[in-house]
Design an enzyme around this catalytic site. Structure first.
Site, PDB file in Angstrom:
ATOM      1  N   ASP A 123      48.861 -32.200 -45.144  1.00 28.69           N
ATOM      2  CA  ASP A 123      47.476 -32.612 -45.405  1.00 28.69           C
ATOM      3  C   ASP A 123      47.456 -33.321 -46.751  1.00 28.69           C
ATOM      4  OD1 ASP A 123      45.786 -31.645 -43.246  1.00 28.69           O
ATOM      5  OD2 ASP A 123      46.336 -29.632 -43.890  1.00 28.69           O
ATOM      6  N   ARG A 131      48.357 -31.798 -50.990  1.00 27.29           N
ATOM      7  CA  ARG A 131      49.287 -30.668 -51.051  1.00 27.29           C
ATOM      8  C   ARG A 131      50.512 -30.930 -51.922  1.00 27.29           C
ATOM      9  NH1 ARG A 131      45.242 -27.717 -48.991  1.00 27.29           N
ATOM     10  NH2 ARG A 131      44.962 -27.952 -46.729  1.00 27.29           N
ATOM     11  N   ARG A 191      35.251 -35.419 -48.515  1.00 24.55           N
ATOM     12  CA  ARG A 191      36.405 -35.790 -47.694  1.00 24.55           C
ATOM     13  C   ARG A 191      36.042 -36.890 -46.697  1.00 24.55           C
ATOM     14  NH1 ARG A 191      38.129 -30.420 -44.949  1.00 24.55           N
ATOM     15  NH2 ARG A 191      39.836 -31.718 -44.145  1.00 24.55           N
ATOM     16  N   LYS A 221      40.605 -37.235 -37.793  1.00 26.37           N
ATOM     17  CA  LYS A 221      40.049 -35.897 -37.583  1.00 26.37           C
ATOM     18  C   LYS A 221      38.595 -35.871 -38.065  1.00 26.37           C
ATOM     19  CE  LYS A 221      42.054 -34.148 -41.927  1.00 26.37           C
ATOM     20  NZ  LYS A 221      43.077 -33.285 -42.521  1.00 26.37           N
ATOM     21  N   HIS A 222      37.740 -35.002 -37.467  1.00 25.86           N
ATOM     22  CA  HIS A 222      37.990 -33.921 -36.536  1.00 25.86           C
ATOM     23  C   HIS A 222      37.073 -34.130 -35.327  1.00 25.86           C
ATOM     24  CE1 HIS A 222      38.509 -32.512 -40.719  1.00 25.86           C
ATOM     25  NE2 HIS A 222      39.470 -31.703 -40.269  1.00 25.86           N
ATOM     26  N   HIS A 234      36.957 -22.787 -40.978  1.00 28.04           N
ATOM     27  CA  HIS A 234      38.018 -21.876 -41.399  1.00 28.04           C
ATOM     28  C   HIS A 234      37.550 -20.420 -41.329  1.00 28.04           C
ATOM     29  CE1 HIS A 234      39.417 -25.661 -43.220  1.00 28.04           C
ATOM     30  NE2 HIS A 234      40.625 -25.133 -43.141  1.00 28.04           N
ATOM     31  N   ASP A 307      43.179 -28.560 -34.431  1.00 27.85           N
ATOM     32  CA  ASP A 307      43.118 -28.143 -35.823  1.00 27.85           C
ATOM     33  C   ASP A 307      43.910 -26.839 -35.908  1.00 27.85           C
ATOM     34  OD1 ASP A 307      42.479 -28.018 -38.515  1.00 27.85           O
ATOM     35  OD2 ASP A 307      40.338 -28.331 -38.213  1.00 27.85           O
TER      36      ASP A 307
END
Length: 551
Positions: A123, A131, A191, A221-222, A234, A307
């Site tokens: 990601d 990351r 984002r 995405k998404h 999440h 996901d």
């Protein structure tokens, strides 16, 4: 029987895996894997598929997380489950040399096991979702939206792709195609490129094209859209209660653009949209959404990824094995981050053996995965070189590119009395989010940093999500109580101003990365003329999409 065992090295013919024969018959190094010669990826994929065992086929569907920082720590996972890829997280990554060694080692083990190289993904959207511990950090997508410039999106993705490729990473779970129209969205926000479907479509496609040109698989995405939620998938299952017509107008266009551009991969969200499918299942597990809408209505035949399957949005009504089976039945080709790989792999194998998942359905997904690996050159890829990676990752050229995007994104939304740019020699009190970086930049440009707001000509307060943060609001109030002009630099979403009345100046950078903070200082000082424009509306204010002041 594995592909590697079937296609044993023979110097009398063409070698298909990790060795090649010289003219004298000696074994010489060659690319990791060379698929059977075919006129197109479809034919090559079919030849590979024909020689794979059931367990190897099922393995290609899975993209688990890694353990540790060395390839040896994942050797047993590769040999037992033959995964189609891995996803990297910060715990797996240390520095350029280590990441290169990890990528090379994992690919070597995958080819030794089954003859099929892996997707090594990450990601690396840039901004808040980044990351890598190395390399250049660009601002978030909403900052790119504020530039209104497809070249900015291309620059971000081209640099990111160059750095990822240098590290042996061949897939990026980006760009975000969500249209963020909910100011309270806890998981998308900056984002997203913005609230306008046409703008999001244009910039998303520019990034995806640049990723592909740089040898990195992009993932839009998404689907079917996560931009109008107030729940983080999440931690729970977001319910998006809008009509099909509303969805088609706002959320769908970027994904239509992705399909029309033949993007490599699309990710499915853990969201429930009752007007698209009233089964109660998240989109991830919905045949009506994945197969019915994405495949059949939109005509997408690329790779579909779930996901992360360890997210609560998909784990509320089924066990982890059943979730994997249902995702395949819904139409997914890649199952990302199963919380228990052994359970999920065994469940899918059993479902095929029992006929619940037909072999034809399994082969469809494996063929899509193999075709993409062939098309993106994974079978021809040589090991990456740590020396070359050291030169590419975080280069001065990449730093300049990121700063240019940040400079062009800063949006000036309040400038009462012409408080900005600062007059030459002004003293400034800088507090709050990013104060150290912003202050250092201003000091380097000749401004004096004051010890208190009362001693300053202007107070600059950095915020990042101040709407729900009493402490950040308090910093603004304290600066206003000192009786000096107050300029706020919003480094997260731009909505903070809705709860910060009476400001003299307000800048939105849409990101808290170093280059965005430097860009804010450059605008405050007058070194950069603000040119960004709001990519969203700001509820509760008179500020709307397209607004932006200049000097």
């Amino acid at each position: 029987m594995s592909l590697r065992r079937l296609l044993a090295p023979l110097c009398a013919g063409t070698l298909l895996l990790t060795t090649a024969c010289s003219e004298g018959g000696e074994v010489a190094p060659a690319p990791r894997a060379d698929p059977p010669a075919a006129s197109d990826p479809g034919e090559g994929a079919a030849e590979i598929l024909a020689d794979m065992s059931l367990e190897e086929k099922v393995g290609q569907l899975f993209v688990p997380t890694l353990t540790g920082t060395t390839p040896e720590e994942s050797a047993e996972v590769i040999s037992a489950y033959h995964p189609g890829g891995f996803i990297y997280f910060p715990d797996n990554l240390q520095d350029t040399e280590q990441i290169v060694a990890l990528s090379n080692g994992l690919q070597d083990r995958a080819v030794d096991d089954s003859g099929v190289p892996m997707f090594l993904g990450i990601d690396q959207e840039q901004g808040m979702v980044s990351r890598l511990p190395v390399g250049e950090r660009f601002p978030d997508a909403m900052a790119v939206g504020a530039t209104r410039d497809p070249d900015a999106a291309t620059s971000l993705a081209s640099v990111t792709a160059a750095e990822l490729s240098a590290l042996g990473i061949n897939l990026d779970y980006a760009p975000v195609a969500d249209v963020n129209i909910n100011a309270d969205n806890p998981v998308i926000g900056i984002r997203s490129f913005g609230s306008d479907p046409a703008l999001v479509s244009e910039l998303m496609t520019a990034e995806a094209d640049a990723f592909e040109a740089g040898g990195v698989v992009p993932v839009a995405k998404h689907f079917p859209g996560h931009g109008d939620t107030d729940v983080d998938s999440h931690t729970g299952l977001p319910v998006i209660d809008k009509t099909r017509a509303e969805w088609e107008e706002v959320d769908l266009p970027p994904f239509v653009a992705a399909v029309e551009s033949d993007i490599d991969m699309i990710m499915i969200a853990h969201v429930f949209m009752p007007e698209l499918d009233d089964s109660g299942e998240p989109a991830t597990l919905s045949p009506g959404i994945v197969t019915g809408i994405l495949r059949e209505e939109l005509g997408y035949d690329g790779v579909v990824s779930t996901d992360a399957l360890n997210m609560e949005g998909v784990r509320q009504t089924h066990d982890d094995g059943e979730i994997a089976v249902m995702a395949v039945l819904a139409g997914a080709d890649q199952l990302l981050m199963p919380p228990d790989l052994a359970t999920a792999h065994a469940a899918v194998v059993s479902a095929v053996e029992e006929g619940r998942i037909t072999e034809e359905r399994l082969d469809e997904s494996v063929l899509r995965v193999l075709r993409l690996k062939l098309r993106r050159g994974l079978f021809d890829a040589a090991p990456v070189d740590p020396g070359e990676a050291a030169e590419v990752v975080g280069s001065a050229e990449h730093k300049d590119a990121a700063q240019q995007v940040a400079d062009s994104s800063v949006t000036l939304l309040r400038n009462e009395g012409g408080v900005l740019p600062l007059r030459e020699g002004a003293s400034v009190r800088v507090v709050g989010s990013g104060s150290e970086e912003i202050g250092a930049e201003l000091e380097g440009m000749g401004f004096t940093l004051a010890a208190s707001a009362a001693d300053a000509d202007v107070a600059v307060v950095g915020t990042n999500g101040a709407r729900g943060d009493a402490e950040q609001k308090g910093l603004v109030t304290q600066a206003q109580d000192a009786g000096v002009p107050v300029v706020v630099v919003a480094q997260g979403n731009p909505y903070d101003i809705s709860e910060l009345p009476g400001l003299d100046g307000y800048l939105a950078t849409y990101s808290s990365v170093d280059v965005s903070r430097a860009a804010a200082a450059r605008v405050i000082a007058g070194e950069v003329n603000p040119s960004g424009r709001l990519p969203v509306d700001i509820p509760g204010t008179d500020l709307a999409f397209g607004d932006g002041l200049t000097y």
